[in-house]
Design an enzyme around this catalytic site. Structure first.
Site, PDB file in Angstrom:
ATOM      1  CD  GLU A   1      -0.187  -8.063  -8.614  1.00 36.45           C
ATOM      2  OE1 GLU A   1      -0.341  -7.316  -7.649  1.00 36.45           O
ATOM      3  OE2 GLU A   1       0.754  -7.932  -9.441  1.00 36.45           O
TER       4      GLU A   1
ATOM      5  CB  SER B   1       1.286  -6.631  -4.497  1.00 34.65           C
ATOM      6  OG  SER B   1       0.663  -5.844  -5.498  1.00 34.65           O
TER       7      SER B   1
ATOM      8  N   GLY C   1       0.796  -1.220   0.000  1.00 35.15           N
ATOM      9  CA  GLY C   1       0.000   0.000   0.000  1.00 35.15           C
ATOM     10  C   GLY C   1       0.826   1.267   0.000  1.00 35.15           C
ATOM     11  CB  SER C   2       4.443   1.901  -0.061  1.00 33.54           C
ATOM     12  OG  SER C   2       4.859   1.080  -1.131  1.00 33.54           O
ATOM     13  N   GLY C   3       2.304   2.573  -2.605  1.00 32.05           N
ATOM     14  CA  GLY C   3       2.216   3.279  -3.874  1.00 32.05           C
ATOM     15  C   GLY C   3       3.422   3.063  -4.760  1.00 32.05           C
ATOM     16  CG  LEU C   4       7.025   3.080  -3.361  1.00 36.52           C
ATOM     17  CD1 LEU C   4       8.230   2.864  -2.449  1.00 36.52           C
ATOM     18  CD2 LEU C   4       7.252   4.293  -4.252  1.00 36.52           C
ATOM     19  N   GLY C   5       4.229   0.017  -6.007  1.00 34.97           N
ATOM     20  CA  GLY C   5       4.033  -1.215  -6.768  1.00 34.97           C
ATOM     21  C   GLY C   5       4.561  -2.444  -6.064  1.00 34.97           C
TER      22      GLY C   5
ATOM     23  CG  ASP D   1       2.427  -1.389 -10.216  1.00 31.06           C
ATOM     24  OD1 ASP D   1       2.729  -0.258 -10.627  1.00 31.06           O
ATOM     25  OD2 ASP D   1       1.568  -1.594  -9.336  1.00 31.06           O
TER      26      ASP D   1
END
Length: 356
Positions: A142, A110, A104-108, A154
């Site tokens: 995914e 998962s 959930g950090s916004g850095l992709g 991502d």
């Protein structure tokens, strides 16, 4: 031996959300971004039995499988289960996962973890996949197998690495355009950017669902078109080295993206962003789908310290980082090489011995 896979996390400068269907299939999406020196790691240690033991080092969680059983998605490290199934892993092994940023950090995160796993498993099995095939497999596992809502960027950003302008027209119709940017421009851009963690974790799938539902709404659709156009404009300005224009365009993109869904921002994030602008930032954006995570800010060098101080006063956490120009990688570490009993070195005055 230990087989390792490493994939870099990414920051997106513009175009986020246009890589999600149905927009990308009907209108064509475009993303500009780069990978950074924060990574997801996967380590595989082969076993002599049929047990697969997965250790999530970030969550202190362990899940066990048997290669003779069907893989079941039970909510416990399903990303790993799906990767094992997709790569048809039949031999026992220990799998260790670790990521430099939280979910959930916004850095992709998962998708990057998925790429790191597939890269390590591919190396272990001796399966050669080019970057397009690897990114597509990560997308399939995914988005299709696990049915996690999201786009394409991502998986492709993490697999290819570096600065890329990526165009999306649906599955099997993705084009990655590496950007040839002068080193001076890259160094200056990195110096003028701040990465600030807001401390709020978002669930990107929920935000993306809302964005997709808004696709038929005129204002949201127009905002998506503007976000796509800004990706092209950001690319042009970055290649020319017009970094202040690039910074200002980040603000245009953020204002447009917020119109795609009311869940993309919230009052706390809006306040943090407005304070950054008051302190001298020219523009910025929340990374990822929105709702929380990392805030990227463009600040001219002479006010960068003021923006940084204000963000920390507001409770933001500044992160040390740099660009990473390489994509997913794998290697083999042979533990036996390090099982020394003694290290010897010859010097002019004699031999020295160090017991290990």
């Amino acid at each position: 031996m230990v087989i390792r896979g490493r994939a870099p996390l990414r920051i997106s400068f513009g175009g986020g959300g246009t890589d999600v269907a149905p927009f990308c299939e009907e209108q064509g999406g475009a993303i500009i971004g780069s990978t950074i020196n924060k990574y997801a790691y996967c380590s595989i240690v082969p076993r002599d039995d049929d047990q697969i033991v997965v250790h999530s080092l970030d969550f202190d969680m362990t899940v066990k499988y048997n290669t003779n059983e069907n893989y079941v998605y039970d909510g416990k490290l399903d990303l790993v289960t799906a990767a094992l199934k997709a790569m048809d892993i039949k031999q026992g092994c220990e799998v260790y996962l670790q990521c430099d940023a939280p979910p959930g950090s916004g850095l992709g995160t998962s998708s990057t973890v998925m790429v790191a796993m597939l890269t390590a498993m591919s190396r272990w099995k001796g399966t050669m996949m080019d970057a397009y095939a690897m990114a597509d497999l990560a997308y399939q596992v995914e988005r299709l197998d696990l049915k996690i809502d999201g786009g394409y960027q991502d998986q492709y950003a993490s697999t290819f690495g570096g600065f890329n302008f990526i165009e999306f027209h649906g599955r099997n119709n993705v084009v990655v355009n590496p950007l040839r940017i002068k080193k001076d421009i890259i160094h200056e851009l990195q110096y003028n950017l701040l990465l600030c963690y807001t401390g709020k974790v978002h669930v990107s799938a929920n935000i993306i669902k809302d964005q997709v539902q808004n696709y038929e709404k005129q204002d949201a659709f127009q905002a998506m078109c503007e976000v796509k156009a800004l990706a092209y404009a950001l690319k042009d300005e970055l290649l020319k080295g017009n970094l202040h224009s690039f910074g200002k365009l980040l603000d245009y993109g953020w204002q447009s993206k917020k119109r795609m869904s009311t869940k993309i921002s919230n009052p706390q994030i809006d306040e943090l962003y407005e304070e950054a602008l008051k302190a001298g930032a020219m523009g910025g954006k929340l990374l990822g789908a929105g709702g929380g995570g990392f805030l990227l800010l463009y600040c001219p060098y002479n006010v960068r310290h003021k923006v940084a101080a204000r963000m920390e006063q507001m409770g933001g956490q500044l992160t040390d980082w740099n660009f990473e120009l390489r994509g997913a990688q794998s290697w083999v570490a042979d533990d036996d090489r390090w099982q020394y009993n003694q290290v010897k070195v010859h010097m002019p005055n004699g031999e020295y011995r160090f017991d290990i």
